[in-house]
Design an enzyme around this catalytic site. Structure first.
Site, PDB file in Angstrom:
ATOM      1  CB  THR A  71       0.925 -25.624 -39.517  1.00  0.00           C
ATOM      2  OG1 THR A  71       1.487 -24.857 -40.575  1.00  0.00           O
ATOM      3  CG2 THR A  71       0.630 -24.719 -38.334  1.00  0.00           C
TER       4      THR A  71
ATOM      5  CG  ASP B 180       1.260 -30.572 -46.617  1.00  0.00           C
ATOM      6  OD1 ASP B 180       0.132 -30.114 -46.346  1.00  0.00           O
ATOM      7  OD2 ASP B 180       2.279 -30.336 -45.924  1.00  0.00           O
TER       8      ASP B 180
ATOM      9  CG  ASN C 250      16.677 -25.820 -51.795  1.00  0.00           C
ATOM     10  OD1 ASN C 250      15.752 -25.003 -51.765  1.00  0.00           O
ATOM     11  ND2 ASN C 250      17.374 -26.146 -50.714  1.00  0.00           N
TER      12      ASN C 250
ATOM     13  CG  ASN D 184      -0.436 -32.636 -43.139  1.00  0.00           C
ATOM     14  OD1 ASN D 184      -0.670 -33.832 -43.036  1.00  0.00           O
ATOM     15  ND2 ASN D 184      -1.003 -31.889 -44.057  1.00  0.00           N
TER      16      ASN D 184
ATOM     17  N   GLY E 260      10.399 -28.584 -46.006  1.00  0.00           N
ATOM     18  CA  GLY E 260       9.380 -29.527 -45.549  1.00  0.00           C
ATOM     19  C   GLY E 260       8.252 -29.719 -46.546  1.00  0.00           C
TER      20      GLY E 260
ATOM     21  N   GLY F 153      -1.574 -21.622 -53.724  1.00  0.00           N
ATOM     22  CA  GLY F 153      -1.739 -22.862 -52.976  1.00  0.00           C
ATOM     23  C   GLY F 153      -3.021 -22.988 -52.162  1.00  0.00           C
TER      24      GLY F 153
ATOM     25  CB  ALA G  32      23.899 -30.087 -50.198  1.00  0.00           C
TER      26      ALA G  32
ATOM     27  CE  LYS H  14       3.217 -28.821 -42.352  1.00  0.00           C
ATOM     28  NZ  LYS H  14       3.003 -28.596 -43.787  1.00  0.00           N
TER      29      LYS H  14
END
Ligand code: NAP
Length: 277
Positions: free
Chosen positions: A62, A103, A152, A87, A131, A237, A156, A66
């Site tokens: 974790t 994941d 995001n 992971n 990640g 999650g 970029a 990773k």
């Protein structure tokens, strides 16, 4: 002696992986011992090596290791190569270290199987390009999404992630420039850790659409509260966490544990619902 596994991280005390893997081992009758290793920030590879020499059979990895785990693996799955992050490590008898990233398949199974939301043909907006986001792009594409737009704070980074999937229906841009209609919005930013909700710009969620926060928590995150206010179905999650663990367990043991009863015990009552409706 039990076969040994561990989760490596820094910090790692909060990790729920030992409890999850202990439950899987009980359910499948596998004899494993699963612990936690707090690796020094500059000593991940050495910590893994020591564990392996001591008889360790595999590891979960974790934050913040990773990417280093991907570099450490001597061979890796296509989904780990695509994510440039690992992971799950499996230490093979010939000395090889196989790296995987579970994941994405964890997220896909949670959404499709546990939450019953189809991904084939879905228009997906993903917030964040770190990640966790990188780890789920290929599995979402393989699940047949019609489009995946990655937005995001640092545009970029989202553009670079999309460019790594040239030929797939993946685009990238800034949070401010988000527009369009989506069936699913995934928050893969760490904004929820600071109780912030990232902007979804002018995105519109279709009726019956799902808003998913990769972070899991007792109460809905600010992102999920806002989504529920707009009428969305919401999920955190915790299901992704359980499903990625099940896939790791399968990689190590060749046995697939059931996840339904474990997840039912861990999930909050509001998960998968429309708050207050
Ligand atoms: P990461 O690599 O550090 O990436 C963080 C991302 O969040 C970046 O895209 C960053 O944008 C963005 N961000 C941070 N603060 C923000 C803010 N205030 N507003 C908008 N964007 C912000 O972290 P990660 O490993 O991808 O993890 C992301 C989240 O996923 C965490 O909450 C983590 O707990 C969760 N996660 C859950 C599971 C699971 O099994 N459920 C698995 C993995 C991760 P910039 O690029 O602009 O910095």
């Amino acid at each position: 002696m039990s076969d040994r596994y561990a989760v490596f991280g820094n910090p790692v005390a909060h990790s729920r992986s030992p409890a999850i893997h202990a439950a899987f081992a009980r359910e499948t009758g596998q004899d494993i011992d699963y612990g936690r290793v707090l690796a020094p920030l500059d000593g991940f590879a050495a910590a893994v090596d020591a564990f392996r020499r001591d008889g360790g059979r595999g590891a979960n990895v974790t934050l913040p290791f990773k990417r280093e785990a991907w570099q450490l693996a001597t061979a890796c799955s296509a989904r780990a190569a695509s994510a440039e992050a690992v992971n799950t490590l499996r230490f093979d008898a010939d000395g090889g270290i196989f790296g995987d990233n579970t994941d994405g398949v964890g997220l896909v199974r949670d959404i499709e199987v546990n939450l019953g939301q189809p991904l084939a043909g879905a228009r997906v907006l993903m917030l964040g390009a770190g990640g966790a986001a990188a780890g789920v792009v290929l599995p979402l594409v393989e699940a047949g999404v019609r489009l995946l737009h990655v937005a995001n704070r640092t545009a970029a980074r989202a553009e670079a992630l999309a460019a790594r999937h040239a030929g797939a229906p993946v685009s990238g841009g800034s949070l401010a420039a988000i527009d369009g209609e989506f069936d699913l919005v995934v928050n893969a930013t760490s904004a929820s850790l600071g109780a912030e909700a990232p902007s979804i710009g002018r995105a519109r969620l279709v009726p019956g659409g799902l808003c998913y926060d990769m972070m899991y928590s007792a109460e809905p995150s600010a992102f999920l509260v806002e989504a529920a206010r707009g009428g969305a179905r919401i999920a955190d999650g915790i299901g992704m966490l359980v499903e990625q663990a099940a896939e790791s367990f399968f990689l190590w043991r060749g046995v697939r544990p059931g996840t339904a009863s474990l997840l039912a015990g861990l999930a909050q009552p509001w998960r998968g619902s429309r708050l207050g409706r």
